[in-house]
Design a protein around this motif. Structure first.
Motif, short mmCIF file in Angstrom:
data_model
loop_
_atom_site.label_atom_id
_atom_site.label_comp_id
_atom_site.label_asym_id
_atom_site.label_seq_id
_atom_site.Cartn_x
_atom_site.Cartn_y
_atom_site.Cartn_z
N VAL A 198 0.84 -1.21 0.00
CA VAL A 198 0.00 0.00 0.00
C VAL A 198 0.88 1.26 0.00
O VAL A 198 0.67 2.19 -0.78
CB VAL A 198 -0.93 0.00 1.23
CG1 VAL A 198 -1.67 1.33 1.33
CG2 VAL A 198 -1.94 -1.14 1.11
N THR A 201 2.68 1.89 -3.31
CA THR A 201 1.85 2.36 -4.41
C THR A 201 1.29 3.74 -4.10
O THR A 201 1.51 4.69 -4.85
CB THR A 201 0.70 1.38 -4.72
OG1 THR A 201 0.13 0.98 -3.47
CG2 THR A 201 1.17 0.16 -5.44
N HIS A 202 0.64 3.90 -2.93
CA HIS A 202 0.05 5.21 -2.61
C HIS A 202 1.12 6.28 -2.40
O HIS A 202 0.91 7.44 -2.69
CB HIS A 202 -0.81 5.12 -1.34
CG HIS A 202 -2.06 4.34 -1.55
ND1 HIS A 202 -3.18 4.49 -0.78
CD2 HIS A 202 -2.36 3.39 -2.46
CE1 HIS A 202 -4.11 3.68 -1.20
NE2 HIS A 202 -3.65 2.99 -2.21
N TYR A 451 1.73 12.37 0.32
CA TYR A 451 1.32 11.15 1.06
C TYR A 451 2.00 11.15 2.42
O TYR A 451 3.21 11.33 2.52
CB TYR A 451 1.73 9.92 0.26
CG TYR A 451 1.25 8.61 0.83
CD1 TYR A 451 -0.08 8.22 0.72
CD2 TYR A 451 2.13 7.75 1.47
CE1 TYR A 451 -0.52 7.01 1.22
CE2 TYR A 451 1.69 6.53 1.98
CZ TYR A 451 0.36 6.17 1.85
OH TYR A 451 -0.07 4.97 2.36
N GLU A 500 -2.20 7.36 5.96
CA GLU A 500 -2.39 8.59 5.19
C GLU A 500 -2.63 9.77 6.13
O GLU A 500 -3.40 10.69 5.84
CB GLU A 500 -3.53 8.44 4.19
CG GLU A 500 -3.22 7.38 3.14
CD GLU A 500 -4.19 7.40 1.97
OE1 GLU A 500 -4.66 8.48 1.62
OE2 GLU A 500 -4.45 6.33 1.43
#
Ligand SMILES: Nc1ncnc2c1ncn2[C@@H]1O[C@H](COP(=O)(O)OP(=O)(O)OP(=O)(O)O)[C@@H](O)[C@H]1O
Length: 615
Positions: A198, A201-202, A451, A500
């Motif tokens: 995660v 990618t994010h 991010y 996040e």
């Protein structure tokens, strides 16, 4: 069987009857298999003497009946077992989901939550279908096999019992001991890897912007390799134990035959005992597989039990496996699986301080020459022949209406987007010629929608400069207006910010991302909407302190909607539809008719009222 298993069994209470039924059907299936082998052996050996057919009729019918019933029993056992277990798993998954969703404090990371909902809950399914049901069936059939053997020869039954004990107790115990440690590490490691995926990618854009992609990928790869090693070791140990099981079957059959011959048992029955022994040991060896499964399932079961048992808000933040930081630092007190340390390209940078504590490398001279970017063929250009000189130490703002191409400009400069026409050079060298490690040292900063990683404040800040000391952290957070908040947190720099940055307000998240950019202090600091989400007063303060904290000699490319606080900048470029429509200093642009002056009036009026304009 202890804690987590008991919790799971308590959850299984409504389906107990179905599960017991499935266990009995499994035992009946195995028993039918054993009886089939024994009867078929008796039939073959007896038939070799050519007896009258009526002596064989019952056995012939029994073989057919057992062969058919075995298939039917297996089918119904699977049906009953899966029916009960899938109902249970639905309950467990619902409870786990509700607990995760209702939990206050630090929520798990998406990847970790996914792993809990999928693989951990599947551990519940496997515990019942692959451990308890076959284990219980193997135990029952072993007892029945010894009982039947005792009818033929009690001493042979004793030899069989000894072999079955080795196969059903000693070998499973050995398998448990050998695989326990590796098995316990596997489930949390899978969760951490899912969380890595995660973040990678994010957070890809931010990792790339701070030159930390290699380090983060390296940390994730080390964890993946560790998982592969553990799984290989588990498989090798499993095969070794399986081989021992085959040896035990052979030795037991040999011992049973010898003892039976010595006891004067009839030759045909010795054959029946031998084949029956092989079949019985094989059935009992299911316990070895069950034990191996069990050790692999335990940590997943423990995590499910912990979630199911915990009141929604009682779980402590940071419980469970340590949340690995994007730069590979363990952030929690749990198992820091495969912590990667802080090596890699990002760690190799020189020192630089947000408060001017030192320069990384001199800021390069940046030049945009006729840069054109078109995201799709036929679409209007996002940047259309854009020119800009940004010599070292210059501070330029790029403003313009939404969709004008401002963020595209930042993306081209940081190498995230390649221009379709024209070029961007740093000290005369094309941006595309810089390696992914090299470029972030020269150009980087706060990108649009930065991010924030599920890690501590410290680790989020250190992304761009892993060797920063406390003074540099304080300088960067002070400039971004986050230092007071950090001081007020019980865990200070170690406060985990949630996935996040979910534990932070929008403004705090933005300040954290800004402080990270300031701490990284690249030669050319790109700030894409650094005060987004802040109220006007805070935005003015933060912008002023940010510009003041940028080391002298470093360049700034500020992208902003707000025109307040730009008076001190060397140049302001107004973009519209990818083209420069105005450029100059604030005082000049406010004096000239055009988008800048109109927007300035509107913003001032909106923030201070129209009266303020005349005053
Ligand atoms: N990844 C993308 N794929 C396709 N089109 C894009 C992409 N990113 C931006 N665009 C388009 O390029 C143009 C410029 O976008 P850009 O984000 O650079 O504008 P901006 O000035 O930063 O806008 P805003 O102030 O709203 O952030 C817009 O028309 C946008 O739709």
């Amino acid at each position: 069987m202890s804690g987590p298993e008991l919790t799971v069994l308590r959850l299984a209470r409504p389906y107990l009857k179905r599960l017991v039924g499935a266990g009995l059907l499994a035992a009946a299936t195995e028993f039918a298999g054993l009886a089939l082998m024994a009867t078929a052996t008796w039939l073959l050996m007896t038939a070799a003497d050519r007896p009258p057919l009526d002596r064989l009729t019952v056995a012939i019918v029994a073989v057919r009946a057992l062969a058919v019933s075995r298939g039917v029993l297996r089918y119904t056992e699977r049906l009953a077992g899966h029916d009960a277990v899938l109902r249970l798993v639905t309950d467990v998954r619902t409870r786990v989901f509700a607990t995760l969703a209702a939990r206050r404090g630090a929520p798990p990371r998406t990847g970790d939550a996914l792993s809990r909902l999928v693989s951990d809950v599947e551990a519940v399914q496997d515990l019942l279908l692959r451990v308890l049901v076959p284990g219980a069936a193997a135990g029952l059939v072993s007892v029945a096999a010894v009982g039947l053997a005792a009818l033929i020869s009690p001493p042979a039954a004793l030899a069989l019992a000894a072999g079955l004990l080795v196969a059903g107790v000693a070998l499973p115990a050995l398998a448990t001991v050998l695989t326990r440690r590796a098995g316990a590490e596997v489930a949390p490691l899978r969760g951490v890897l899912a969380a890595d995926a995660v973040d990678l990618t994010h957070g890809a854009a931010d990792l790339a912007a701070f030159g930390a992609t290699g380090t983060a990928l390296g940390a994730a790869e080390r964890r993946a390799q560790r998982l592969a090693r553990l799984e290989r070791r588990l498989a090798a140990l499993g095969f070794a134990v399986d081989a021992l099981g085959v040896l035990v079957a052979g030795l037991t059959a040999g011992a049973v035959v010898l003892v039976a011959l010595r006891a004067g048992v009839d030759g045909v029955l010795v054959g029946v005992l031998a084949v029956g022994t092989l079949a019985a040991v094989e059935i009992t060896l299911a316990l070895v597989a069950a034990a191996r499964q069990w050790t692999g399932l335990r940590s997943g079961l423990a995590r499910v039990a912990q979630l199911v048992a915990a009141a929604p808000d009682t779980e402590q933040p940071g419980a469970g496996p340590a949340a690995p930081s994007p730069v590979g630092r363990p952030t929690g007190a749990g198992t820091a699986v495969g912590a990667a340390g802080t090596g890699g390209a990002a760690a190799n940078r020189g020192a630089a301080g947000a408060g001017g504590a030192g320069l990384l490398a001199g800021a390069p001279d940046v030049r945009f020459e006729g840069v054109t970017v078109r995201y799709r063929a036929g679409a209007p250009a996002a940047l259309d022949g854009f020119d800009l000189d940004l010599p070292a130490g210059r501070r330029v703002a790029v403003v313009g209406p939404s969709g004008a191409g401002k963020s595209t400009l930042a993306a081209v400069l940081t190498g995230a987007v390649r221009p379709d026409g024209g070029r961007v050079t740093l000290d005369g060298r094309d941006v595309s010629a810089y390696s992914p490690d090299e470029l972030p040292r020269a150009v980087g900063g706060l990108l649009a929608e930065a991010y924030v990683f599920h890690a501590s404040v410290r680790d989020n800040l250190l992304l761009g400069r892993p060797d920063a000391d406390e003074d540099a952290l304080i300088a960067a957070t002070t400039a971004a207006g986050l230092a007071d908040w950090v001081r007020a947190q019980p865990d200070g720099w170690d406060t985990v910010v949630g996935e996040e940055g979910g534990q932070l307000s929008g403004g705090q998240r933005q300040r954290l991302a800004l402080a990270r950019a300031l701490l990284a202090a690249p030669g050319v600091l790109v700030l894409d909407e650094p005060t987004e989400g802040l109220d006007p007063v805070a935005a003015d303060e933060v912008l002023a302190s940010t510009l003041a904290a940028t080391p002298a000699g470093h360049s700034v490319l500020l992208i902003t909607h707000r025109l307040s606080g730009l008076a001190g900048l060397d140049e302001i470029v107004v973009l519209d539809a990818g083209r420069v429509v105005q450029r100059g200093r604030h005082a000049e642009l406010v004096a000239a008719p055009g988008w800048y002056r109109d927007q300035w009036v509107l913003q001032q009026a909106a923030e201070h009222g129209y009266l303020a304009l005349s005053g």
